[in-house]
Motif scaffolding. Structure first.
Motif, PDB file in Angstrom:
ATOM      1  N   UNK A 149      -2.072  -2.658  -4.364  1.00 43.97           N
ATOM      2  CA  UNK A 149      -2.819  -1.510  -4.858  1.00 43.97           C
ATOM      3  C   UNK A 149      -2.317  -1.104  -6.233  1.00 43.97           C
ATOM      4  N   UNK A 150      -3.183  -0.485  -6.995  1.00 44.73           N
ATOM      5  CA  UNK A 150      -2.785   0.030  -8.296  1.00 44.73           C
ATOM      6  C   UNK A 150      -1.982   1.312  -8.100  1.00 44.73           C
ATOM      7  N   UNK A 151      -1.009   1.578  -8.970  1.00 53.36           N
ATOM      8  CA  UNK A 151      -0.277   2.853  -8.896  1.00 53.36           C
ATOM      9  C   UNK A 151      -1.238   4.024  -9.000  1.00 53.36           C
ATOM     10  N   UNK A 152      -0.847   5.167  -8.481  1.00 56.60           N
ATOM     11  CA  UNK A 152      -1.701   6.349  -8.495  1.00 56.60           C
ATOM     12  C   UNK A 152      -2.122   6.693  -9.914  1.00 56.60           C
ATOM     13  N   UNK A 153      -3.384   7.064 -10.062  1.00 58.26           N
ATOM     14  CA  UNK A 153      -3.900   7.420 -11.381  1.00 58.26           C
ATOM     15  C   UNK A 153      -3.128   8.609 -11.944  1.00 58.26           C
ATOM     16  N   UNK A 154      -2.729   8.482 -13.186  1.00 55.14           N
ATOM     17  CA  UNK A 154      -2.024   9.562 -13.856  1.00 55.14           C
ATOM     18  C   UNK A 154      -0.569   9.695 -13.468  1.00 55.14           C
ATOM     19  N   UNK A 155      -0.090   8.776 -12.617  1.00 54.75           N
ATOM     20  CA  UNK A 155       1.308   8.872 -12.190  1.00 54.75           C
ATOM     21  C   UNK A 155       2.245   8.488 -13.324  1.00 54.75           C
ATOM     22  N   UNK A 156       3.287   9.284 -13.496  1.00 53.18           N
ATOM     23  CA  UNK A 156       4.288   8.991 -14.527  1.00 53.18           C
ATOM     24  C   UNK A 156       5.552   8.404 -13.926  1.00 53.18           C
ATOM     25  N   UNK A 157       5.583   8.256 -12.599  1.00 52.33           N
ATOM     26  CA  UNK A 157       6.751   7.690 -11.950  1.00 52.33           C
ATOM     27  C   UNK A 157       6.659   6.172 -11.947  1.00 52.33           C
ATOM     28  N   UNK A 158       7.781   5.527 -11.786  1.00 56.70           N
ATOM     29  CA  UNK A 158       7.802   4.073 -11.741  1.00 56.70           C
ATOM     30  C   UNK A 158       7.244   3.601 -10.409  1.00 56.70           C
ATOM     31  N   UNK A 159       6.872   2.311 -10.358  1.00 58.16           N
ATOM     32  CA  UNK A 159       6.326   1.761  -9.117  1.00 58.16           C
ATOM     33  C   UNK A 159       7.353   1.838  -7.995  1.00 58.16           C
ATOM     34  N   UNK A 160       8.632   1.574  -8.319  1.00 62.08           N
ATOM     35  CA  UNK A 160       9.667   1.620  -7.292  1.00 62.08           C
ATOM     36  C   UNK A 160       9.859   3.027  -6.757  1.00 62.08           C
ATOM     37  N   UNK A 161       9.791   4.030  -7.641  1.00 63.80           N
ATOM     38  CA  UNK A 161       9.942   5.420  -7.206  1.00 63.80           C
ATOM     39  C   UNK A 161       8.746   5.845  -6.373  1.00 63.80           C
ATOM     40  N   UNK A 162       7.550   5.426  -6.771  1.00 63.22           N
ATOM     41  CA  UNK A 162       6.349   5.781  -6.002  1.00 63.22           C
ATOM     42  C   UNK A 162       6.380   5.120  -4.636  1.00 63.22           C
ATOM     43  N   UNK A 163       6.883   3.870  -4.596  1.00 66.41           N
ATOM     44  CA  UNK A 163       6.985   3.169  -3.321  1.00 66.41           C
ATOM     45  C   UNK A 163       7.968   3.880  -2.403  1.00 66.41           C
ATOM     46  N   UNK A 164       9.084   4.344  -2.966  1.00 67.63           N
ATOM     47  CA  UNK A 164      10.097   5.017  -2.157  1.00 67.63           C
ATOM     48  C   UNK A 164       9.576   6.335  -1.590  1.00 67.63           C
ATOM     49  N   UNK A 165       8.688   6.990  -2.326  1.00 70.72           N
ATOM     50  CA  UNK A 165       8.158   8.282  -1.890  1.00 70.72           C
ATOM     51  C   UNK A 165       6.956   8.153  -0.973  1.00 70.72           C
ATOM     52  N   UNK A 166       6.436   6.936  -0.799  1.00 66.78           N
ATOM     53  CA  UNK A 166       5.238   6.735   0.007  1.00 66.78           C
ATOM     54  C   UNK A 166       5.562   6.879   1.491  1.00 66.78           C
ATOM     55  N   UNK A 167       4.571   7.255   2.310  1.00 69.56           N
ATOM     56  CA  UNK A 167       4.818   7.412   3.742  1.00 69.56           C
ATOM     57  C   UNK A 167       5.061   6.094   4.462  1.00 69.56           C
ATOM     58  N   UNK A 168       4.719   4.976   3.859  1.00 71.07           N
ATOM     59  CA  UNK A 168       4.963   3.670   4.461  1.00 71.07           C
ATOM     60  C   UNK A 168       5.131   2.646   3.344  1.00 71.07           C
ATOM     61  N   UNK A 169       5.500   1.430   3.746  1.00 69.99           N
ATOM     62  CA  UNK A 169       5.675   0.387   2.744  1.00 69.99           C
ATOM     63  C   UNK A 169       4.387  -0.241   2.281  1.00 69.99           C
ATOM     64  N   UNK A 170       3.288   0.086   2.951  1.00 69.09           N
ATOM     65  CA  UNK A 170       2.011  -0.546   2.614  1.00 69.09           C
ATOM     66  C   UNK A 170       0.927   0.452   2.237  1.00 69.09           C
ATOM     67  N   UNK A 171       1.260   1.729   2.164  1.00 70.44           N
ATOM     68  CA  UNK A 171       0.284   2.730   1.745  1.00 70.44           C
ATOM     69  C   UNK A 171       0.916   3.625   0.695  1.00 70.44           C
ATOM     70  N   UNK A 172       0.792   3.315  -0.582  1.00 72.74           N
ATOM     71  CA  UNK A 172       0.108   2.135  -1.132  1.00 72.74           C
ATOM     72  C   UNK A 172       0.994   0.899  -1.073  1.00 72.74           C
ATOM     73  N   UNK A 173       0.364  -0.267  -1.192  1.00 75.26           N
ATOM     74  CA  UNK A 173       1.095  -1.530  -1.247  1.00 75.26           C
ATOM     75  C   UNK A 173       1.278  -1.890  -2.714  1.00 75.26           C
TER      76      UNK A 173
END
Length: 269
Positions: free
Chosen positions: A204-228
């Motif tokens: 999945x594409x990173x959240x629109x307008x997100x200024x965080x890194x992909x790794x930080x967004x992944x860490x904050x996600x409720x699961x490892x695949x949402x978003x993937x």
């Protein structure tokens, strides 16, 4: 309608121009017990037998559902619930076999506390797409077959890595989760549980307008695949799976052709 125990109360943002896609939630990479990694596939043999039996039942139920959807434009509620439960069960087993999760899947449709969950929603179906579903699913099925064959060819490497490290590194996890999610979406489409064609193989594409890194967004996600969110290494692994799967199919076809020729010559008077 969602598949009972697999429902998440939080809404999922539509993907790809507003089209909602079936959701697979798998926990983010975490430490695993090495002894369960060592004997994972042996432990899951009883589950594989159950999955096979459920697959046979799901085939006949899908045929009935196909006729119903062809005339009504949707699956009957009972068929939707059964096929959704079968899909949830098989997805849990496959995730365990792929070393995505360490917990042993229960022998039950209801698994509210199991970390691998799916979400599918009862949606009106296009009757024309239902009529030709068997043909429409072929391209995605070919892609899934190549991915699964390619993953299987290197799965022993992933197994060794998980055995030594006690976990799957993020790129290996991401590529494996992408295969699992694509296969799950393919099955949901084949079972008529969704009108959405399987997609999102490369994540999945990173959240629109997100200024965080992909790794930080992944860490904050409720699961490892949402978003993937896949890094470059995971995407390269997916391409490798496709190439290995294609090479394997070519080799098998060539071997079968040569064997047929030899058999033909040996039976010639």
């Amino acid at each position: 309608m969602t598949t009972g125990q697999n429902h998440h109360p939080s809404a999922v943002a539509p993907e790809d121009g507003g089209e909602w896609l079936p959701v697979l939630d798998v926990p983010a990479p975490a430490p695993q017990r090495r002894w369960t990694v060592l004997v994972r596939w042996l432990l899951l043999i009883p589950q594989f037998v159950v999955v096979w039996a459920l697959g046979v039942a799901a085939f006949f139920v899908t045929v009935v559902g196909w006729f119903a959807a062809l005339f009504t434009g949707r699956l009957p509620d009972g068929i939707f619930r059964f096929l959704g439960s079968v899909l949830a069960y098989t997805t849990r087993v496959h995730a365990g076999a792929a070393l995505l999760v360490d917990s042993y899947p229960p022998f039950s449709f209801a698994a509210p506390d199991y970390p691998v969950r799916i979400e599918v929603r009862a949606t009106p179906l296009n009757r024309l797409a239902v009529l030709f579903r068997l043909f429409l699913v072929i391209p995605a099925a070919v892609v899934a077959s190549l991915l699964q064959s390619g993953w299987a060819a290197v799965s022993w490497v992933f197994w060794l890595v998980a055995l030594v490290l006690g976990r799957l590194p993020a790129p290996l996890y991401g590529a494996t989760a992408a295969v699992a999610r694509y296969s799950f979406r393919l099955n949901a489409y084949a079972y008529l549980l969704t009108p959405a064609y399987p997609k999102g193989l490369l994540g999945d594409a990173p959240s629109a307008g997100s200024t965080t890194s992909a790794s930080a967004e992944r860490a904050a996600a409720p699961s490892g695949t949402r978003p993937l969110l896949l890094d470059t290494t995971a995407k390269v692994l997916l391409v490798l799976f496709l190439l290995l799967g294609l090479a394997g199919h070519v080799v098998n076809a060539t071997t079968d052709y040569d064997a047929d020729r030899r058999d033909g010559f040996s039976t010639t008077p």
